[in-house]
Scaffold this active site. Structure first.
Site, mmCIF file in Angstrom:
data_model
loop_
_atom_site.group_PDB
_atom_site.id
_atom_site.type_symbol
_atom_site.label_atom_id
_atom_site.label_comp_id
_atom_site.label_asym_id
_atom_site.label_seq_id
_atom_site.Cartn_x
_atom_site.Cartn_y
_atom_site.Cartn_z
ATOM 1 N N HIS A 52 0.852 -1.196 0.000
ATOM 2 C CA HIS A 52 0.000 0.000 0.000
ATOM 3 C C HIS A 52 0.890 1.250 0.000
ATOM 4 O O HIS A 52 2.029 1.207 0.490
ATOM 5 C CB HIS A 52 -0.882 0.025 1.248
ATOM 6 C CG HIS A 52 -1.986 -0.984 1.216
ATOM 7 N ND1 HIS A 52 -2.981 -1.016 2.155
ATOM 8 C CD2 HIS A 52 -2.247 -1.987 0.346
ATOM 9 C CE1 HIS A 52 -3.817 -2.015 1.874
ATOM 10 N NE2 HIS A 52 -3.392 -2.621 0.785
ATOM 11 N N GLU A 54 0.968 3.937 1.798
ATOM 12 C CA GLU A 54 1.467 4.407 3.098
ATOM 13 C C GLU A 54 2.605 3.532 3.604
ATOM 14 O O GLU A 54 3.618 4.034 4.105
ATOM 15 C CB GLU A 54 0.348 4.394 4.153
ATOM 16 C CG GLU A 54 -0.882 5.195 3.794
ATOM 17 C CD GLU A 54 -1.965 4.352 3.122
ATOM 18 O OE1 GLU A 54 -1.635 3.566 2.191
ATOM 19 O OE2 GLU A 54 -3.127 4.472 3.515
ATOM 20 N N CYS A 82 -5.829 2.034 5.918
ATOM 21 C CA CYS A 82 -6.527 0.791 6.251
ATOM 22 C C CYS A 82 -6.023 0.247 7.591
ATOM 23 O O CYS A 82 -5.124 0.810 8.212
ATOM 24 C CB CYS A 82 -6.318 -0.233 5.138
ATOM 25 S SG CYS A 82 -4.656 -0.950 5.120
ATOM 26 N N CYS A 85 -2.175 -0.445 7.430
ATOM 27 C CA CYS A 85 -1.360 0.777 7.424
ATOM 28 C C CYS A 85 -1.477 1.530 8.745
ATOM 29 O O CYS A 85 -0.509 2.132 9.212
ATOM 30 C CB CYS A 85 -1.747 1.666 6.244
ATOM 31 S SG CYS A 85 -1.281 0.931 4.659
HETATM 32 ZN ZN ZN Z 1 -3.282 0.272 3.692
#
Ligand code: ZN
Length: 146
Positions: A52, A54, A82, A85
């Site tokens: 992801h 981040e 999410c 993260c």
């Molecule tokens: Zn994430």
């Protein structure tokens, strides 16, 4: 430089994800007014569940600072982080999180840091920065996928 400026940089990262047909999410990490790391979603192209925006940006920032502790950094991300993260944000002690679009479907950042369960580090939060722009790019992406 204000939050809109850095969010625009994160949005630019989201455009990079879009270009390679990834869900368009982008992130940058800022320290002392300088962008020290960038990331965009690469889950499909790397075949990696953790890739992801981040998490990629946090890994780069840790490498750059040679430290797991990012307690003087701000993370800008186009989408509310999410569950995964958010865990990485907490673990890296990021001082402040700024996000654009909300993720209301899942257990995500806002619900976690405001949960009844103890969290050992709660970053400062600013949300809704460039929210329309950050939401639209994701909505358009899924619309075109259908
Ligand atoms: Zn994430």
């Amino acid at each position: 430089m204000n939050d809109e400026y850095y969010m625009q940089k994160a949005y630019h990262e989201a455009l990079k994800a879009l270009k390679i047909d990834e869900v368009p999410v982008g992130a940058v990490i800022v320290r002392d007014g300088k962008i020290i790391a960038r990331g965009h979603n690469q889950r499909e192209s790397k075949n990696m569940a953790t890739a992801h925006a981040e998490t990629i940006a946090i890994q780069k920032a840790c490498r750059k600072l040679n430290s797991w502790r990012l307690d003087d950094c701000t993370l800008y991300t186009t989408l509310e982080p999410c569950l995964m993260c958010t865990g990485v944000i907490i673990q890296s002690r990021i001082q402040r999180v700024v996000y654009g679009a909300h993720d209301t479907r899942w257990l995500a950042f806002d619900k976690i840091i405001h949960s009844q369960y103890p969290v050992n580090h709660i970053p400062m939060v600013t949300k809704d920065i460039l929210i329309d722009q950050c939401s639209k790019i994701i909505k358009d992406y899924f619309k075109q996928k259908r």
